[in-house]
Write an enzyme that holds these catalytic residues in place. Structure first.
Site, mmCIF file in Angstrom:
data_model
loop_
_atom_site.group_PDB
_atom_site.id
_atom_site.type_symbol
_atom_site.label_atom_id
_atom_site.label_comp_id
_atom_site.label_asym_id
_atom_site.label_seq_id
_atom_site.Cartn_x
_atom_site.Cartn_y
_atom_site.Cartn_z
ATOM 1 N N SER A 14 0.818 -1.215 0.000
ATOM 2 C CA SER A 14 0.000 0.000 0.000
ATOM 3 C C SER A 14 0.855 1.271 0.000
ATOM 4 O O SER A 14 1.590 1.528 -0.939
ATOM 5 C CB SER A 14 -0.957 -0.042 1.196
ATOM 6 O OG SER A 14 -1.947 0.944 1.090
ATOM 7 N N ASP A 53 10.208 5.158 -9.755
ATOM 8 C CA ASP A 53 9.746 5.768 -11.002
ATOM 9 C C ASP A 53 10.460 7.084 -11.298
ATOM 10 O O ASP A 53 10.654 7.454 -12.465
ATOM 11 C CB ASP A 53 8.237 6.018 -10.946
ATOM 12 C CG ASP A 53 7.426 4.749 -11.179
ATOM 13 O OD1 ASP A 53 8.040 3.695 -11.443
ATOM 14 O OD2 ASP A 53 6.190 4.817 -11.107
ATOM 15 N N LYS A 101 -0.602 -4.166 -3.217
ATOM 16 C CA LYS A 101 -1.893 -3.618 -2.770
ATOM 17 C C LYS A 101 -2.026 -2.196 -3.297
ATOM 18 O O LYS A 101 -1.457 -1.266 -2.744
ATOM 19 C CB LYS A 101 -2.028 -3.615 -1.251
ATOM 20 C CG LYS A 101 -3.397 -3.083 -0.794
ATOM 21 C CD LYS A 101 -3.471 -2.921 0.710
ATOM 22 C CE LYS A 101 -4.849 -2.407 1.134
ATOM 23 N NZ LYS A 101 -5.175 -1.069 0.604
#
Length: 563
Positions: free
Chosen positions: A293, A304, A318
């Site tokens: 999460s 990223d 998740k």
């Protein structure tokens, strides 16, 4: 021609609108029909069923079964379970602040690990203390769940706890006042001798970003030249807190997370809102299969944006967003409403997440996933979780160590007894980062294990026995009898040999437990990272600047695939 085209387009739009209207009408009818049938069934049950029904139990079961057909995170909390929901959302509960466990040998619930700065620690409770009673209610025949429910209560309430200390045999009484206990979001941070900082973030609870900022500045002032952020085992929490932590290391006005669901007005974007405090310091983020999460947003966002190297094993996957909705009669519905998307555009949610399909943490093959790109053009994929830049698997736990340490097995009590006696015999130990169980102490432990009659199920023997049965069934055993007999001799159960063979791993496990009794959770973490395989690799990468930079740039393989 133009008029004819417009006319055709109008017909198509009207047809589409009519189809949509019919589909909505059919859906609404199906909902109404099934709700009516459900009400009728329960009315007849309540009126005619042979036994008297409990509405809470019967309808509660129906609600939970309905939600179980969805994802694992959509959950109904009736009024009597609201404390569980609040504890999960805030990271706080009211109690004494200690882990308790069931001692199989004694058939009693005992104190396992008090937390620092809590009523349990302040009252002087120690590992192994046997819980005899709470106020006037005996606990000697109760299970962990029952005892835990009695230790918890309303903040400010006081009770009398009676315990027996195994190391002395004495019974003791102490008055303890319950209070709100919050597990620290950052249980430990510090700078190593090689100037590499380490920060363990256990959850993303309220204000944890402020704690992380203070810890970072403190380490920077102490000469930190690189940082390891440990998110292993972090199940998530507040998305804004995760965004604020990433914002410490990346520029302002970057969209870190988007949420997208059925209701467009509920979709949100989370951007960095302040100037970073450091955009150059080398960072490695440690992750594993329990990183989930908000911690996946943190590790995935840094990956990223090519701001950190992610190291470890693939994360949980998740990427579903939940909102809480107040219900009648003080209940609550924690409802999945959308999915997370991180800077590269990928969703971190595992594709098969529904209960009914099973295996919602399943990671599908790369061939079935979509490719996305980091800011530097590195290839990353969706399909569930964050795949680390550098995969480093932790050392596996030997079978004998499992049977010595896993709570609930009769075999674990020989380890607990040894640790209790060791703690009683040593009022102090070396600092957390220096302490280790000596070889002489381990030999004493080994003698105890052997004398206790400890045994466990070796997997190799079980596998060989199963193979032997198959070979006998197929008629090949006589030809392979000699080989089987030789293997059986080599795999013969030998506790002393297994204790010697796995000495270092078992020593580390005992060391961790003993350190926790003196230095609590922070000390355990500080001690464990000194021999942590993944931590060592993270430090090695930070200490090799060229290798660190190469990991974060677009590889030749990626360049060639784009041409």
């Amino acid at each position: 021609m133009k008029a004819r085209f417009i006319q055709l387009l109008t017909i198509l739009l009207l047809s589409f609108t009519a189809t949509q209207a019919q589909e909505n009408k059919d859906h609404n009818f199906e909902v109404a029909k099934n709700m009516q049938v459900f009400n009728e069934i329960y009315s007849y049950l309540d009126l005619m069923y042979v036994d008297t029904l409990s509405a809470d139990e019967t309808i509660g079961t129906a609600i939970n079964s309905m939600l179980r057909s969805l994802d694992p995170y959509t959950t109904y909390y009736p009024e009597d379970k609201m404390k569980d929901l609040n504890s999960m959302l805030t990271g706080r509960y009211v109690g004494i602040g200690s882990i308790i466990r069931y001692n199989q040998k004694l058939k009693r619930v005992v104190i396992d690990e008090p937390y620092a700065n809590t009523p349990a620690a302040e009252a002087g409770l120690k590992k192994g203390d046997i819980i005899l009673s709470i106020d006037d209610t005996t606990m000697t025949d109760k299970d962990v769940q029952y005892v835990s429910s009695r230790l918890r209560g309303d903040a400010g309430t006081t009770f009398v706890l009676k315990i027996k200390r195994p190391s002395t045999g004495k019974e003791m009484q102490m008055k303890i006042t319950r209070r709100s206990v919050e597990m620290p979001a950052i249980p430990y941070y510090g700078v190593r001798k090689d100037s590499i900082g380490y920060m363990n973030i256990s959850s993303f609870t309220e204000d944890c970003a402020k704690e992380a900022r203070r810890a970072f500045i403190d380490m920077k002032n102490k000469g930190m030249k690189g940082l390891v952020i440990d998110l292993r085992g972090n199940g998530g929490g507040s998305v804004p807190e995760a965004v604020n932590i990433v914002n410490m290391f990346v520029p302002k006005d970057i969209t870190l997370v988007k949420t997208q669901g059925k209701l467009k007005r509920a979709n949100r974007e989370f951007k960095t809102t302040t100037e970073p405090i450091d955009t150059l310091l080398p960072i490695v983020v440690l992750v594993n299969g329990e990183t989930a999460s908000a911690s996946e947003i943190t590790s995935g966002g840094l990956q990223d944006l090519d701001r950190a190297v992610v190291l470890g094993t693939r994360t949980y996957g998740k990427g579903l967003v939940q909102n809480t909705i107040d219900l009648s009669y003080n209940g609550n519905l924690k409802l999945t409403t959308s999915k997370y998307y991180i800077p590269s555009g990928r969703c971190i949610q595992a594709i098969n997440y529904k209960h009914s399909r099973g295996g919602y943490t399943e990671h599908i093959p790369d061939s079935l996933t979509r490719v996305f790109y980091t800011r530097n053009g590195r290839e990353v994929r969706d399909g569930g979780g964050i795949k680390p830049d550098i995969e480093v698997k932790p050392d596996s736990l030997p079978n004998i160590a499992y049977y010595l340490t896993v709570s609930g097995l009769d075999s674990t009590e020989v380890l607990l007894d040894y640790e209790i006696d060791y703690i009683a015999a040593h009022p102090t130990i070396a600092p957390a980062d220096e302490f280790t169980l000596s070889d002489a102490d381990y030999e004493e432990f080994k003698k105890r294990v052997i004398a206790s009659g400890f045994t466990y199920d070796p997997e190799s023997e079980k596998a060989l026995s199963a193979l032997k049965k198959i070979v006998q069934f197929e008629g090949y055993y006589d030809d392979a009898k000699t080989e089987f007999e030789n293997l059986e001799k080599k795999l013969k159960h030998n506790i002393e040999r297994d204790l010697d063979r796995n000495k270092e791993v078992i020593k580390q496990l005992i060391t961790n437990d003993i350190v926790a009794a003196y230095y609590f959770q922070a000390g355990t973490i500080e001690n464990s990272i000194s021999y942590d395989k993944q931590m060592k690799e993270a430090c090695r990468i930070i200490n090799n600047p060229e290798e660190y930079r190469e990991i974060l740039v677009k590889s030749e393989k990626t360049v060639n695939s784009e041409q």
